[in-house]
Every structure is written in C-alpha cells, then in structure tokens.
Design a protein around this motif. Structure first.
Motif, PDB file in Angstrom:
ATOM      1  N   HIS A   4       9.589   3.600  -5.214  1.00  0.00           N
ATOM      2  CA  HIS A   4       9.092   2.565  -4.309  1.00  0.00           C
ATOM      3  C   HIS A   4       8.151   3.095  -3.227  1.00  0.00           C
ATOM      4  CE1 HIS A   4      11.948  -0.153  -6.180  1.00  0.00           C
ATOM      5  NE2 HIS A   4      12.928   0.698  -5.922  1.00  0.00           N
TER       6      HIS A   4
ATOM      7  N   GLN B  14       8.777   4.882  -0.686  1.00  0.00           N
ATOM      8  CA  GLN B  14       9.373   4.668   0.622  1.00  0.00           C
ATOM      9  C   GLN B  14       8.945   5.766   1.590  1.00  0.00           C
ATOM     10  OE1 GLN B  14      11.065   2.137   1.525  1.00  0.00           O
ATOM     11  NE2 GLN B  14      11.914   1.171  -0.283  1.00  0.00           N
TER      12      GLN B  14
ATOM     13  N   ARG C 126       5.732   3.828  -7.911  1.00  0.00           N
ATOM     14  CA  ARG C 126       4.776   3.387  -6.891  1.00  0.00           C
ATOM     15  C   ARG C 126       4.230   4.519  -6.033  1.00  0.00           C
ATOM     16  NH1 ARG C 126       6.590  -1.826  -3.715  1.00  0.00           N
ATOM     17  NH2 ARG C 126       4.453  -1.503  -2.969  1.00  0.00           N
TER      18      ARG C 126
END
Length: 223
Positions: free
Chosen positions: A9, A11, A194
């Motif tokens: 993700h 993050q 991602r």
C-alpha cells in the motif's frame, strides 16, 4: 506484516512506525532487510530457463515496462525520460513462462532504453539458445534476432508503405498476440504493489526491489 503493508500500500514509514510502537528507522531497516532477503530468493536466469526446458516448455514470453520515478531537476535524470511514455522512469525487462508466471526481471535501465538494447546488454538471446528455448515478443524486439534459418525471438509481422499484411500474416499476428497475453497479466499483478506507483530509489535498489516483488507475486499467484 508491517513491511508487507509498506510494499503493498506504499504506507509512509513514519505512520507505520507510530501505529506499531517502533521507530521509523526500525521500520526502514526491516523493509531493507526483507527486500534483500527476498531478492536473494529469485532464481538465476540460466537456471530458471533450464528448469522450464526440463519441464517440457518450448518458449517464454518477454516484454519491457516502464516503472515511473519521481522527476529530478539535475541533468543526469534526462536519460530517465521515456519519450514513448512521456514520463520519467526506469526500464525493466521481464521474462515469464507461457502461463505468465514471472521468471526473471533484468536490471533496471534508464527510461529511454529500448527493449532491444536492454535485451542485448543482458545477452538474452544467448541465454535462450543455451537453454534451447524460444521467446514470443512484440514488435519492439524486431531486429534482436537476425537468424533467418533458426530464429529464437518471434515478433510477428509489420506493415510498411510498400507492403501490406497478407491475411496469413494478420492471422499470425493475432495468434502471437493471444500467446503473449499472459505477460501483460504478469505485469498487472506486479504493479499491484503500490510501492511501484512512483519509485523513490536508485537503479540498484530498484532492481533489488523488483526481484523481491517477483518472489512475492509468484507466491501470491500460486496461492
């Protein structure tokens, strides 16, 4: 799990650190260590090709892709600009088996690098011949294999001002496109991570990251 969240993700390290009661430097160290360990699990190209041949495979799929990077202002970053994609990035060449399973990802090259140049630099043709395998590729690889009698790279036909494609050539291109479809699916699976949305790293680390994600992607697909 923390590192997987960072990779999947993208993050922020500070956010993952604060939410899990550790320091940002600790999360960064975990990330770098896991990437290095996973990248080391990626098989060598020659061994991967020989394994496919041993299992009865006859061909692999080859294609290139651009992983976008953040644009830098220095002149050295100009070579990372891809005119084809109109974006800055790093060029990666990947090989998959006939089902689209990733076999190998070559070292990162500047974004302006064409597919043929990358393939020649890593001696892909010699590796394929040594393993006794062929490869299905798009028209970007035309000219890579000039052996008319025993070609290894199959790229299909292209029309020109003086030559229109015959029905047989059009059908051959259609069959080739169907056979190459799995390599596009493999890139789609890879780009689900991602962290690749826009790389913020140098080519050497980017290569290590892509090979680590190759291992994780194959584990995910097999599951």
């Amino acid at each position: 799990m923390i590192v997987l969240a960072v990779l999947r993700h993208d993050q922020r390290l500070a956010g993952m650190a604060g939410g899990n009661g550790v320091s940002e430097s600790t999360v960064r160290r975990w990330r770098d260590e896991l990437i290095r360990l996973l990248a080391a699990q990626a098989p060598r190209l020659d061994r991967a090709l020989k394994k496919i041949a041993k299992q009865g495979g006859e061909a692999v799929l080859i294609d290139g892709t651009l992983i976008r990077t953040q644009r830098r202002t220095d002149k050295a970053d100009r070579r990372n600009y891809s005119g084809k994609h109109r974006s800055h990035g790093l060029h990666f060449l990947a090989l998959t088996d006939e089902k689209g399973r990733l076999i190998w990802i070559l070292a990162a090259r500047p974004g302006r690098t064409c597919d043929n140049t990358a393939a020649r630099h890593d001696h892909i043709l010699a590796h394929l011949r040594a393993a006794g395998l062929g490869a299905l590729a798009d028209l970007g690889f035309r000219g890579l294999d000039n052996d008319i009698l025993d070609p290894v790279i199959v790229t299909g036909y292209t029309a020109s001002r003086t030559h229109k494609l015959t029905p047989g050539e059009k059908e051959a291109n259609r069959v080739l496109a169907v056979g190459r479809a799995p390599v596009e699916h493999s890139f789609a699976h890879l780009k689900n991570w991602r962290i690749l949305t826009k790389l913020r790293t140098d080519p050497a680390r980017a290569t290590r990251l892509l090979r680590a994600l190759l291992v994780l992607t194959n584990l995910e697909v097999n599951r």
